[in-house]
Design a protein around this motif. Sequence first.
Motif, PDB file in Angstrom:
ATOM      1  N   MET A   1       2.391  -0.933   7.639  1.00  0.00           N
ATOM      2  CA  MET A   1       2.653  -1.759   6.484  1.00  0.00           C
ATOM      3  C   MET A   1       1.442  -1.771   5.547  1.00  0.00           C
ATOM      4  SD  MET A   1       5.129  -3.378   5.342  1.00  0.00           S
ATOM      5  CE  MET A   1       6.030  -4.818   5.069  1.00  0.00           C
ATOM      6  N   ARG A   2       0.245  -1.717   6.103  1.00  0.00           N
ATOM      7  CA  ARG A   2      -0.969  -1.729   5.298  1.00  0.00           C
ATOM      8  C   ARG A   2      -1.043  -0.492   4.409  1.00  0.00           C
ATOM      9  NH1 ARG A   2      -5.292  -4.416   4.708  1.00  0.00           N
ATOM     10  NH2 ARG A   2      -5.553  -5.673   6.525  1.00  0.00           N
ATOM     11  N   LYS A   3      -0.579   0.656   4.923  1.00  0.00           N
ATOM     12  CA  LYS A   3      -0.605   1.881   4.128  1.00  0.00           C
ATOM     13  C   LYS A   3       0.320   1.775   2.924  1.00  0.00           C
ATOM     14  CE  LYS A   3      -1.975   5.149   7.666  1.00  0.00           C
ATOM     15  NZ  LYS A   3      -1.657   6.403   8.339  1.00  0.00           N
ATOM     16  N   ILE A   4       1.452   1.106   3.103  1.00  0.00           N
ATOM     17  CA  ILE A   4       2.383   0.917   1.991  1.00  0.00           C
ATOM     18  C   ILE A   4       1.719   0.082   0.896  1.00  0.00           C
ATOM     19  CG2 ILE A   4       4.556  -0.155   1.297  1.00  0.00           C
ATOM     20  CD1 ILE A   4       5.643   0.622   4.044  1.00  0.00           C
ATOM     21  N   HIS A   5       1.041  -1.000   1.292  1.00  0.00           N
ATOM     22  CA  HIS A   5       0.357  -1.840   0.318  1.00  0.00           C
ATOM     23  C   HIS A   5      -0.732  -1.059  -0.401  1.00  0.00           C
ATOM     24  CE1 HIS A   5       1.703  -5.522   2.765  1.00  0.00           C
ATOM     25  NE2 HIS A   5       2.466  -5.415   1.689  1.00  0.00           N
ATOM     26  N   GLN A   6      -1.480  -0.245   0.325  1.00  0.00           N
ATOM     27  CA  GLN A   6      -2.543   0.551  -0.288  1.00  0.00           C
ATOM     28  C   GLN A   6      -1.969   1.554  -1.276  1.00  0.00           C
ATOM     29  OE1 GLN A   6      -4.507   2.158   3.127  1.00  0.00           O
ATOM     30  NE2 GLN A   6      -5.828   0.376   3.411  1.00  0.00           N
ATOM     31  N   ARG A   7      -0.844   2.159  -0.941  1.00  0.00           N
ATOM     32  CA  ARG A   7      -0.222   3.124  -1.849  1.00  0.00           C
ATOM     33  C   ARG A   7       0.302   2.442  -3.110  1.00  0.00           C
ATOM     34  NH1 ARG A   7       2.989   6.780   2.593  1.00  0.00           N
ATOM     35  NH2 ARG A   7       1.125   7.750   3.452  1.00  0.00           N
ATOM     36  N   ILE A   8       0.884   1.266  -2.959  1.00  0.00           N
ATOM     37  CA  ILE A   8       1.385   0.531  -4.119  1.00  0.00           C
ATOM     38  C   ILE A   8       0.230   0.156  -5.039  1.00  0.00           C
ATOM     39  CG2 ILE A   8       2.458  -1.636  -4.869  1.00  0.00           C
ATOM     40  CD1 ILE A   8       4.274  -1.412  -2.407  1.00  0.00           C
ATOM     41  N   ILE A   9      -0.854  -0.341  -4.464  1.00  0.00           N
ATOM     42  CA  ILE A   9      -2.025  -0.703  -5.264  1.00  0.00           C
ATOM     43  C   ILE A   9      -2.593   0.521  -5.966  1.00  0.00           C
ATOM     44  CG2 ILE A   9      -4.415  -1.522  -5.125  1.00  0.00           C
ATOM     45  CD1 ILE A   9      -3.427  -3.445  -2.909  1.00  0.00           C
ATOM     46  N   ALA A  10      -2.643   1.646  -5.270  1.00  0.00           N
ATOM     47  CA  ALA A  10      -3.147   2.877  -5.878  1.00  0.00           C
ATOM     48  C   ALA A  10      -2.267   3.314  -7.043  1.00  0.00           C
ATOM     49  CB  ALA A  10      -3.242   3.986  -4.834  1.00  0.00           C
ATOM     50  N   LEU A  11      -0.943   3.213  -6.891  1.00  0.00           N
ATOM     51  CA  LEU A  11      -0.039   3.573  -7.979  1.00  0.00           C
ATOM     52  C   LEU A  11      -0.217   2.662  -9.190  1.00  0.00           C
ATOM     53  CD1 LEU A  11       3.247   4.398  -6.058  1.00  0.00           C
ATOM     54  CD2 LEU A  11       1.809   5.980  -7.344  1.00  0.00           C
ATOM     55  N   VAL A  12      -0.413   1.384  -8.957  1.00  0.00           N
ATOM     56  CA  VAL A  12      -0.617   0.451 -10.059  1.00  0.00           C
ATOM     57  C   VAL A  12      -1.919   0.771 -10.794  1.00  0.00           C
ATOM     58  CG1 VAL A  12      -1.084  -1.972 -10.618  1.00  0.00           C
ATOM     59  CG2 VAL A  12       0.766  -1.393  -9.056  1.00  0.00           C
ATOM     60  N   VAL A  13      -2.986   1.026 -10.038  1.00  0.00           N
ATOM     61  CA  VAL A  13      -4.281   1.346 -10.654  1.00  0.00           C
ATOM     62  C   VAL A  13      -4.183   2.633 -11.460  1.00  0.00           C
ATOM     63  CG1 VAL A  13      -6.666   2.026 -10.152  1.00  0.00           C
ATOM     64  CG2 VAL A  13      -5.646   0.070  -8.985  1.00  0.00           C
ATOM     65  N   VAL A  14      -3.544   3.663 -10.899  1.00  0.00           N
ATOM     66  CA  VAL A  14      -3.376   4.920 -11.622  1.00  0.00           C
ATOM     67  C   VAL A  14      -2.510   4.710 -12.858  1.00  0.00           C
ATOM     68  CG1 VAL A  14      -2.342   7.213 -11.478  1.00  0.00           C
ATOM     69  CG2 VAL A  14      -3.786   6.395  -9.631  1.00  0.00           C
ATOM     70  N   GLY A  15      -1.469   3.912 -12.744  1.00  0.00           N
ATOM     71  CA  GLY A  15      -0.604   3.635 -13.887  1.00  0.00           C
ATOM     72  C   GLY A  15      -1.347   2.935 -15.004  1.00  0.00           C
ATOM     73  N   ILE A  16      -2.182   1.977 -14.661  1.00  0.00           N
ATOM     74  CA  ILE A  16      -2.972   1.273 -15.677  1.00  0.00           C
ATOM     75  C   ILE A  16      -4.007   2.209 -16.295  1.00  0.00           C
ATOM     76  CG2 ILE A  16      -4.679  -0.557 -16.014  1.00  0.00           C
ATOM     77  CD1 ILE A  16      -3.092  -2.203 -13.942  1.00  0.00           C
ATOM     78  N   ALA A  17      -4.615   3.026 -15.470  1.00  0.00           N
ATOM     79  CA  ALA A  17      -5.650   3.944 -15.972  1.00  0.00           C
ATOM     80  C   ALA A  17      -5.067   4.993 -16.913  1.00  0.00           C
ATOM     81  CB  ALA A  17      -6.357   4.614 -14.803  1.00  0.00           C
ATOM     82  N   THR A  18      -3.853   5.433 -16.688  1.00  0.00           N
ATOM     83  CA  THR A  18      -3.268   6.475 -17.532  1.00  0.00           C
ATOM     84  C   THR A  18      -2.663   5.936 -18.821  1.00  0.00           C
ATOM     85  OG1 THR A  18      -1.180   6.353 -16.344  1.00  0.00           O
ATOM     86  CG2 THR A  18      -2.773   7.997 -15.596  1.00  0.00           C
ATOM     87  N   THR A  19      -2.470   4.627 -18.919  1.00  0.00           N
ATOM     88  CA  THR A  19      -1.879   4.079 -20.140  1.00  0.00           C
ATOM     89  C   THR A  19      -2.841   4.120 -21.312  1.00  0.00           C
ATOM     90  OG1 THR A  19      -2.509   1.836 -19.526  1.00  0.00           O
ATOM     91  CG2 THR A  19      -0.286   2.557 -18.933  1.00  0.00           C
TER      92      THR A  19
END
Length: 96
Positions: A1-19
Amino acid sequence: MRKIHQRIIALVVVGIATTTAYACPVCERNQPKLLKGVVHGAGPDSQWDYLIIGLIALIVILTLYFSVKWLVKPGENQANHIKRTVLNQAQYGTKE
């Protein structure tokens, strides 16, 4: 479950960085310091706009979190729960 949370956080950070690549030079010049290079169009009219957007973002994040949480692990264990009428079809006379 921790890996899922880490992946979601990584996607959000990448999404914010690319905007930051989305704003054109005119919009970037007209935006307030906080939003420079992030959004198009007119900036916020007042400080209330930031509060409204923050509350909406919080509601969306909470809704997403609880939707995923209850979809993955619903926690309905009662023997008389309505889902049992579908899951226990043999009990109601239909055979598979």
